[in-house]
Design an enzyme around this catalytic site. Structure first.
Site, PDB file in Angstrom:
ATOM      1  N   ILE A  77      60.969   7.632 -28.655  1.00 23.40           N
ATOM      2  CA  ILE A  77      60.035   7.641 -29.789  1.00 23.40           C
ATOM      3  C   ILE A  77      59.972   9.027 -30.441  1.00 23.40           C
ATOM      4  CG2 ILE A  77      57.637   7.245 -30.494  1.00 23.40           C
ATOM      5  CD1 ILE A  77      57.530   5.190 -28.104  1.00 23.40           C
ATOM      6  N   THR A 126      50.099   9.572 -30.225  1.00 24.99           N
ATOM      7  CA  THR A 126      50.385   8.133 -30.053  1.00 24.99           C
ATOM      8  C   THR A 126      50.995   7.904 -28.672  1.00 24.99           C
ATOM      9  OG1 THR A 126      52.573   8.391 -31.053  1.00 24.99           O
ATOM     10  CG2 THR A 126      50.798   7.672 -32.521  1.00 24.99           C
ATOM     11  N   SER A 127      50.760   8.833 -27.726  1.00 23.54           N
ATOM     12  CA  SER A 127      51.368   8.650 -26.395  1.00 23.54           C
ATOM     13  C   SER A 127      50.380   7.927 -25.478  1.00 23.54           C
ATOM     14  CB  SER A 127      51.836   9.987 -25.822  1.00 23.54           C
ATOM     15  OG  SER A 127      50.756  10.869 -25.605  1.00 23.54           O
ATOM     16  N   ARG A 128      49.617   8.662 -24.702  1.00 26.65           N
ATOM     17  CA  ARG A 128      48.564   8.074 -23.888  1.00 26.65           C
ATOM     18  C   ARG A 128      47.343   8.990 -23.972  1.00 26.65           C
ATOM     19  NH1 ARG A 128      50.618   3.842 -24.109  1.00 26.65           N
ATOM     20  NH2 ARG A 128      51.483   2.560 -22.452  1.00 26.65           N
ATOM     21  N   GLU A 138      39.814   4.334 -22.778  1.00 27.18           N
ATOM     22  CA  GLU A 138      39.821   3.206 -23.730  1.00 27.18           C
ATOM     23  C   GLU A 138      39.001   2.052 -23.175  1.00 27.18           C
ATOM     24  OE1 GLU A 138      43.853   2.295 -24.900  1.00 27.18           O
ATOM     25  OE2 GLU A 138      44.226   4.367 -25.468  1.00 27.18           O
ATOM     26  N   HIS A 191      44.725   2.080 -30.852  1.00 27.90           N
ATOM     27  CA  HIS A 191      45.923   1.861 -30.037  1.00 27.90           C
ATOM     28  C   HIS A 191      46.822   0.782 -30.658  1.00 27.90           C
ATOM     29  CE1 HIS A 191      47.568   2.324 -25.679  1.00 27.90           C
ATOM     30  NE2 HIS A 191      48.535   2.127 -26.552  1.00 27.90           N
ATOM     31  N   ALA A 212      49.899   1.638 -32.400  1.00 27.01           N
ATOM     32  CA  ALA A 212      51.154   2.233 -32.881  1.00 27.01           C
ATOM     33  C   ALA A 212      52.334   1.257 -32.835  1.00 27.01           C
ATOM     34  CB  ALA A 212      51.479   3.501 -32.097  1.00 27.01           C
TER      35      ALA A 212
HETATM   36  N1  LIG Z   1      50.405   4.197 -28.835  1.00 22.00           N
HETATM   37  C1  LIG Z   1      51.229   3.227 -28.524  1.00 22.00           C
HETATM   38  O1  LIG Z   1      50.999   2.071 -28.840  1.00 22.00           O
HETATM   39  C2  LIG Z   1      52.497   3.547 -27.785  1.00 22.00           C
HETATM   40  C3  LIG Z   1      53.637   2.799 -28.063  1.00 22.00           C
HETATM   41  C4  LIG Z   1      54.812   3.107 -27.387  1.00 22.00           C
HETATM   42  C5  LIG Z   1      54.838   4.123 -26.437  1.00 22.00           C
HETATM   43  N2  LIG Z   1      53.698   4.821 -26.176  1.00 22.00           N
HETATM   44  C6  LIG Z   1      53.726   5.930 -25.210  1.00 22.00           C
HETATM   45  O2  LIG Z   1      54.792   6.790 -25.573  1.00 22.00           O
HETATM   46  C7  LIG Z   1      55.442   7.239 -24.396  1.00 22.00           C
HETATM   47  C8  LIG Z   1      56.859   7.653 -24.707  1.00 22.00           C
HETATM   48  O3  LIG Z   1      57.663   6.514 -24.916  1.00 22.00           O
HETATM   49  P1  LIG Z   1      59.251   6.635 -25.014  1.00 22.00           P
HETATM   50  O4  LIG Z   1      59.783   5.262 -25.071  1.00 22.00           O
HETATM   51  O5  LIG Z   1      59.637   7.610 -26.060  1.00 22.00           O
HETATM   52  O6  LIG Z   1      59.570   7.258 -23.580  1.00 22.00           O
HETATM   53  P2  LIG Z   1      60.864   8.092 -23.143  1.00 22.00           P
HETATM   54  O7  LIG Z   1      60.903   7.977 -21.659  1.00 22.00           O
HETATM   55  O8  LIG Z   1      62.051   7.690 -23.942  1.00 22.00           O
HETATM   56  O9  LIG Z   1      60.491   9.590 -23.571  1.00 22.00           O
HETATM   57  C9  LIG Z   1      59.561  10.386 -22.888  1.00 22.00           C
HETATM   58  C10 LIG Z   1      60.075  11.821 -22.922  1.00 22.00           C
HETATM   59  O10 LIG Z   1      59.072  12.656 -22.341  1.00 22.00           O
HETATM   60  C11 LIG Z   1      59.747  13.620 -21.532  1.00 22.00           C
HETATM   61  N3  LIG Z   1      58.840  14.164 -20.522  1.00 22.00           N
HETATM   62  C12 LIG Z   1      58.403  13.581 -19.381  1.00 22.00           C
HETATM   63  N4  LIG Z   1      57.573  14.419 -18.743  1.00 22.00           N
HETATM   64  C13 LIG Z   1      57.482  15.534 -19.487  1.00 22.00           C
HETATM   65  C14 LIG Z   1      56.781  16.761 -19.348  1.00 22.00           C
HETATM   66  N5  LIG Z   1      55.986  16.985 -18.298  1.00 22.00           N
HETATM   67  N6  LIG Z   1      56.934  17.702 -20.299  1.00 22.00           N
HETATM   68  C15 LIG Z   1      57.752  17.491 -21.368  1.00 22.00           C
HETATM   69  N7  LIG Z   1      58.435  16.341 -21.548  1.00 22.00           N
HETATM   70  C16 LIG Z   1      58.300  15.384 -20.624  1.00 22.00           C
HETATM   71  C17 LIG Z   1      60.924  12.871 -20.930  1.00 22.00           C
HETATM   72  O11 LIG Z   1      61.939  13.759 -20.495  1.00 22.00           O
HETATM   73  C18 LIG Z   1      61.358  12.018 -22.112  1.00 22.00           C
HETATM   74  O12 LIG Z   1      62.330  12.667 -22.915  1.00 22.00           O
HETATM   75  C19 LIG Z   1      55.316   6.047 -23.430  1.00 22.00           C
HETATM   76  O13 LIG Z   1      55.375   6.469 -22.081  1.00 22.00           O
HETATM   77  C20 LIG Z   1      53.976   5.469 -23.783  1.00 22.00           C
HETATM   78  O14 LIG Z   1      52.991   5.987 -22.936  1.00 22.00           O
HETATM   79  C21 LIG Z   1      52.532   4.541 -26.832  1.00 22.00           C
END
Ligand SMILES: NC(=O)c1ccc[n+]([C@@H]2O[C@H](COP(=O)([O-])OP(=O)(O)OC[C@H]3O[C@@H](n4cnc5c(N)ncnc54)[C@H](O)[C@@H]3O)[C@@H](O)[C@H]2O)c1
Length: 354
Positions: free
Chosen positions: A185, A264-266, A295, A313, A315
């Site tokens: 993402i 938009t992560s957690r 949440e 939530h 995204a």
């Molecule tokens: N808001 C929403 O509706 C929504 C939708 C989709 C995903 N998400 C969140 O987005 C997150 C990311 O999704 P993704 O598919 O891109 O995951 P992904 O696994 O492809 O990417 C996560 C990245 O974070 C990096 N990372 C992990 N720990 C780290 C740290 N301590 N410091 C720096 N970088 C670190 C990893 O190396 C990786 O490149 C998901 O885990 C989810 O929680 C939220």
């Protein structure tokens, strides 16, 4: 044969002649699945062909007690990020072989506990990248250009008419975007910045390969540099022990006073109390959030603030994408009971799934 393999091989007896379809030999032996939501029709079609499915349909969320009760005799579980799959649930469901969350983030699942209980854990990576990246950009543009403040004026009839210094916000084009977490993402968010002629810097636990950096014109920096130099920071790390409260009082203090934060992560990646304090003290210019520490609650100090956008939530919430996510979860369950390795299993190797 190790226990994990034996356990999964046992279900393969359901698959007799592929031409007859899965589980055709004896419909009475269809595995039982609990789905904590009715899902979308396309996903129900996948599940209903092969399983006896108990869909939780009431409008209100399934309670923990009801979940533990209903999962007790099930072979599989399709759940949402709002349901915790932990030691307690796994102990309550001795027949369970798979827990498939309809989300890419899987902080709701204790994967190690699943492995101990010989339960496959699956998630839905890849299908929501662009939709989620689009929404991160929606928030980024809206907070930078003060869209919701303007919308509120219009709805309340309080717009006094055009003026030179009205709702002046921060430019997006040509500014520096900091992507924290450069995975699927995060890269999607960076790719969109190319169209806005932005400088893109990123920080990640793992550096991307050179070709990717070149393609996205993204520069790898350490975390402090990202905090110091970004005009917009967009968060895309998973929730892990070392990312919880990554956006702390200390790190907010490193940001520019004119910078904006987009999450938009957690939710727990941001210390909401520290964020509210930083906004109050004008340490940063604004924040746009899709996710929250507790949440569906929001820190009360954020609620009245005009320099914050609060989204519920959503995204990944396009119909196409949410449908794909549900179908993907269903297909993982089908694969396991067909004796195949679920394509999106988080613990396939640990379980010896081939
Ligand atoms: N808001 C929403 O509706 C929504 C939708 C989709 C995903 N998400 C969140 O987005 C997150 C990311 O999704 P993704 O598919 O891109 O995951 P992904 O696994 O492809 O990417 C996560 C990245 O974070 C990096 N990372 C992990 N720990 C780290 C740290 N301590 N410091 C720096 N970088 C670190 C990893 O190396 C990786 O490149 C998901 O885990 C989810 O929680 C939220």
């Amino acid at each position: 044969m190790n226990r994990a393999v034996a356990r999964f091989t046992k279900v393969a007896v359901y698959v007799t002649n592929p031409a007859q379809g899965l589980f055709a030999r004896d419909t009475l032996t269809k595995p039982k699945i609990l789905s904590t939501r009715p899902l979308f029709p396309a996903a129900r079609t996948v599940l209903d062909q092969h399983f006896e499915v108990d869909y939780w349909a009431p409008a209100e969320r399934i309670s923990r007690d009801e979940l533990l009760k209903r999962v007790a005799d099930k072979d599989g579980l399709v759940c949402l990020l709002t349901e915790k799959v932990d030691e307690e649930l796994l102990a309550a469901a001795p027949k369970l072989r798979i827990a498939a969350t309809v989300s890419v983030g899987y902080d709701n699942i204790d994967v190690a506990a699943c492995t101990r209980h010989k339960v496959a854990a699956t998630h839905t990576p890849g299908v929501l990248d662009d939709t989620t990246a689009d929404f991160a950009w929606t928030l980024l543009m809206a907070i930078g250009r003060r869209l919701l403040e303007g919308d509120a004026w219009m709805r309340t009839g309080t717009w006094p008419g055009w003026d030179l210094d009205q709702l002046v916000g921060g430019d997006v084009w040509g500014k520096t975007l900091g992507v924290l977490g450069f995975g699927r993402i995060g890269r999607g968010v960076a790719r969109r910045a190319l169209g806005f002629n932005m400088r893109v810097i990123y920080s990640d636990a793992v550096r991307a390969h050179e070709g990717m950096e070149r393609e996205l014109k993204a520069e790898f920096v350490d975390r402090d540099t990202l905090f110091r130099e970004s005009d917009f920071i967009s968060l895309h790390v998973p929730l892990l022990p070392d990312t919880r409260h990554l956006i702390s009082r200390e790190n907010l203090g490193k940001m520019k006073r004119t910078a904006y934060l987009v999450n938009t992560s957690r939710g727990p990646v941001v210390d909401e109390e520290a964020l509210a304090e930083a906004l109050e003290n004008k340490i940063i210019a604004g924040a746009a959030l899709d996710v929250y520490e507790h949440e569906p609650l929001v820190h009360p100090a954020l609620l009245p603030r005009r320099d914050v956008i609060l989204a519920p939530h959503i995204a990944s919430a396009s119909l196409d994408t949410r449908t794909k996510m549900a179908v993907m979860a269903a297909e993982n369950v089908v694969a396991l009971f067909a004796g195949r390795r679920p394509p999106n299993a988080l613990n396939a190797d640990a379980l010896g799934l081939k």
